[in-house]
Design a protein around this motif. Structure first.
Motif, PDB file in Angstrom:
ATOM      1  N   MET A  34      26.707   9.819   9.301  1.00  0.00           N
ATOM      2  CA  MET A  34      26.686  11.306   8.591  1.00  0.00           C
ATOM      3  C   MET A  34      28.132  11.567   8.460  1.00  0.00           C
ATOM      4  O   MET A  34      28.933  11.583   9.238  1.00  0.00           O
ATOM      5  CB  MET A  34      26.011  12.307   9.552  1.00  0.00           C
ATOM      6  N   PHE A  35      28.540  12.131   7.047  1.00  0.00           N
ATOM      7  CA  PHE A  35      30.047  12.237   6.562  1.00  0.00           C
ATOM      8  C   PHE A  35      30.845  11.105   7.033  1.00  0.00           C
ATOM      9  O   PHE A  35      32.159  11.291   7.380  1.00  0.00           O
ATOM     10  CB  PHE A  35      30.410  13.648   7.305  1.00  0.00           C
ATOM     11  N   GLY A  36      30.517  10.044   7.281  1.00  0.00           N
ATOM     12  CA  GLY A  36      31.362   8.864   7.606  1.00  0.00           C
ATOM     13  C   GLY A  36      31.816   8.697   9.085  1.00  0.00           C
ATOM     14  O   GLY A  36      32.502   7.900   9.253  1.00  0.00           O
ATOM     15  N   ILE A  37      30.909   9.549  10.141  1.00  0.00           N
ATOM     16  CA  ILE A  37      31.156   9.386  11.414  1.00  0.00           C
ATOM     17  C   ILE A  37      29.972   8.166  12.008  1.00  0.00           C
ATOM     18  O   ILE A  37      29.131   8.196  11.632  1.00  0.00           O
ATOM     19  CB  ILE A  37      30.667  10.704  12.221  1.00  0.00           C
ATOM     20  N   THR A  38      30.755   7.128  12.573  1.00  0.00           N
ATOM     21  CA  THR A  38      30.083   6.071  12.869  1.00  0.00           C
ATOM     22  C   THR A  38      29.136   6.438  14.364  1.00  0.00           C
ATOM     23  O   THR A  38      27.984   5.897  14.459  1.00  0.00           O
ATOM     24  CB  THR A  38      30.975   4.739  13.310  1.00  0.00           C
ATOM     25  N   ASP A  39      29.599   7.159  15.024  1.00  0.00           N
ATOM     26  CA  ASP A  39      28.804   7.417  16.455  1.00  0.00           C
ATOM     27  C   ASP A  39      29.051   8.809  16.848  1.00  0.00           C
ATOM     28  O   ASP A  39      29.783   8.902  17.792  1.00  0.00           O
ATOM     29  CB  ASP A  39      29.194   6.289  17.391  1.00  0.00           C
ATOM     30  N   LEU A  40      28.287   9.673  16.168  1.00  0.00           N
ATOM     31  CA  LEU A  40      28.462  11.001  16.462  1.00  0.00           C
ATOM     32  C   LEU A  40      28.200  11.519  18.113  1.00  0.00           C
ATOM     33  O   LEU A  40      29.016  12.150  18.579  1.00  0.00           O
ATOM     34  CB  LEU A  40      27.394  11.900  15.420  1.00  0.00           C
ATOM     35  N   GLY A  41      27.146  10.937  18.706  1.00  0.00           N
ATOM     36  CA  GLY A  41      26.749  11.150  20.035  1.00  0.00           C
ATOM     37  C   GLY A  41      27.798  10.854  21.000  1.00  0.00           C
ATOM     38  O   GLY A  41      28.213  11.534  21.788  1.00  0.00           O
ATOM     39  N   THR A  42      28.521   9.465  20.800  1.00  0.00           N
ATOM     40  CA  THR A  42      29.457   9.120  21.561  1.00  0.00           C
ATOM     41  C   THR A  42      30.846   9.951  21.584  1.00  0.00           C
ATOM     42  O   THR A  42      31.517  10.368  22.566  1.00  0.00           O
ATOM     43  CB  THR A  42      30.016   7.650  21.377  1.00  0.00           C
ATOM     44  N   TYR A  43      30.902  10.191  20.153  1.00  0.00           N
ATOM     45  CA  TYR A  43      32.018  11.227  19.854  1.00  0.00           C
ATOM     46  C   TYR A  43      32.165  12.627  20.659  1.00  0.00           C
ATOM     47  O   TYR A  43      32.995  13.037  21.231  1.00  0.00           O
ATOM     48  CB  TYR A  43      32.514  11.515  18.391  1.00  0.00           C
ATOM     49  N   ILE A  44      30.770  13.380  20.478  1.00  0.00           N
ATOM     50  CA  ILE A  44      30.549  14.640  21.268  1.00  0.00           C
ATOM     51  C   ILE A  44      30.780  14.460  22.962  1.00  0.00           C
ATOM     52  O   ILE A  44      31.483  15.306  23.418  1.00  0.00           O
ATOM     53  CB  ILE A  44      29.275  15.060  20.778  1.00  0.00           C
ATOM     54  N   ILE A  45      30.288  13.239  23.386  1.00  0.00           N
ATOM     55  CA  ILE A  45      30.450  13.174  25.000  1.00  0.00           C
ATOM     56  C   ILE A  45      32.076  12.951  25.127  1.00  0.00           C
ATOM     57  O   ILE A  45      32.656  13.576  26.049  1.00  0.00           O
ATOM     58  CB  ILE A  45      29.730  11.960  25.326  1.00  0.00           C
ATOM     59  N   GLY A  46      32.665  12.123  24.208  1.00  0.00           N
ATOM     60  CA  GLY A  46      34.025  11.809  24.530  1.00  0.00           C
ATOM     61  C   GLY A  46      35.006  13.115  24.354  1.00  0.00           C
ATOM     62  O   GLY A  46      35.718  13.286  25.193  1.00  0.00           O
ATOM     63  N   THR A  47      34.603  13.684  23.258  1.00  0.00           N
ATOM     64  CA  THR A  47      35.602  14.957  23.062  1.00  0.00           C
ATOM     65  C   THR A  47      35.313  16.095  24.060  1.00  0.00           C
ATOM     66  O   THR A  47      36.208  16.683  24.624  1.00  0.00           O
ATOM     67  CB  THR A  47      34.991  15.604  21.780  1.00  0.00           C
ATOM     68  N   THR A  48      34.107  16.132  24.391  1.00  0.00           N
ATOM     69  CA  THR A  48      33.766  17.058  25.465  1.00  0.00           C
ATOM     70  C   THR A  48      34.477  16.635  27.052  1.00  0.00           C
ATOM     71  O   THR A  48      35.172  17.705  27.579  1.00  0.00           O
ATOM     72  CB  THR A  48      32.091  17.139  25.710  1.00  0.00           C
ATOM     73  N   LEU A  49      34.595  15.594  27.345  1.00  0.00           N
ATOM     74  CA  LEU A  49      35.264  15.089  28.575  1.00  0.00           C
ATOM     75  C   LEU A  49      36.755  15.292  28.180  1.00  0.00           C
ATOM     76  O   LEU A  49      37.374  15.583  29.260  1.00  0.00           O
ATOM     77  CB  LEU A  49      35.006  13.630  28.649  1.00  0.00           C
ATOM     78  N   ILE A  50      37.391  15.098  27.057  1.00  0.00           N
ATOM     79  CA  ILE A  50      38.742  15.258  26.803  1.00  0.00           C
ATOM     80  C   ILE A  50      39.077  16.546  27.009  1.00  0.00           C
ATOM     81  O   ILE A  50      40.005  17.074  27.617  1.00  0.00           O
ATOM     82  CB  ILE A  50      39.079  14.614  25.623  1.00  0.00           C
ATOM     83  N   VAL A  51      38.258  17.426  26.624  1.00  0.00           N
ATOM     84  CA  VAL A  51      38.363  19.111  26.349  1.00  0.00           C
ATOM     85  C   VAL A  51      38.212  19.403  27.868  1.00  0.00           C
ATOM     86  O   VAL A  51      39.256  20.406  28.031  1.00  0.00           O
ATOM     87  CB  VAL A  51      37.716  19.837  25.317  1.00  0.00           C
TER      88      VAL A  51
END
Length: 216
Positions: A1-18
């Motif tokens: 979706m919109f060129g994002i390869t793995d949205l679920g992993t991105y959300i998890i990683g971003t949450t942990l970083i934030v």
């Protein structure tokens, strides 16, 4: 979706970083705990704006520019470190004043004047953009989730940025309201307030030192 390869992993990683403690989130919570929800959201808006500027700069190739001209990275790093240290020293001074001369009868007018002097939005924005490591982070993190064959990479970056801002906004909102609850306690315990402000000031000096000693 919109060129994002793995949205679920991105959300998890971003949450942990934030969730990792940093000068942005710490500043927003400290402002909210001292001056209330309005001031907290002014600081949060500065963080959102700073993040968007860094993301746009990343998409435009600012990270490559920093790699190509190391002196530019060093310049931004030194300025950012000095600014964080400056904020830390101001907080240490505020802690001293709170410990020695603060009184329960301090009026709202004095508080409003202090808020105007602090400029929460401008301060949070400056903290965000004076961090060249953040540009490099956005490039190294975002690129892992961008489909190289997707024809509209700018749209992918925009979608990733929206997800990041939603997560960041949710987290900072929690910090703001947590800070306001703490303020009710701090308003009756000025010595505790001074110690907490002192701790935040030392952390900001530490952030400045960390940035000054960072490398590409």
């Amino acid at each position: 979706m919109f060129g994002i390869t793995d949205l679920g992993t991105y959300i998890i990683g971003t949450t942990l970083i934030v969730l990792l403690p940093g000068p942005n989130s710490l500043y927003v919570m400290s402002i909210a705990s001292r001056f209330g929800i309005k001031a907290g959201y002014k600081g949060a808006l500065g963080v959102y704006t700073g993040d968007m500027i860094l993301i746009i700069l990343t998409a435009l190739g600012a990270a490559s520019l920093l790699h190509a001209f190391p002196w530019l990275f060093i310049l931004l790093k030194v300025v950012g470190a000095l600014y964080l240290s400056y904020l830390g020293i101001k907080l240490l001074i505020a802690a001293w004043h709170t410990w020695t001369i603060a009184h329960p009868d301090t009026g709202n007018a004095a508080v409003e004047q202090t808020i105007e002097q602090l400029h929460p939005f401008k301060t949070a924005l400056t903290i965000s953009i004076l961090n060249p490591k953040a540009i490099l982070f956005y490039l190294s993190f975002f690129v892992q989730f961008v489909d190289p064959v997707y024809p509209y990479p700018a749209l992918t970056f925009a979608a990733l940025a929206v997800v990041l801002q939603i997560i960041s906004m949710s987290y900072l909102t929690i910090l703001i309201f947590s800070g306001v609850k703490l303020a009710r306690y701090f308003s009756q315990h000025y010595k505790v307030t001074a110690l907490c402000v002192l701790a935040v000031g030392l952390l900001f000096c530490g952030f400045g030192l960390k940035l000054a000693t960072s490398t590409l």
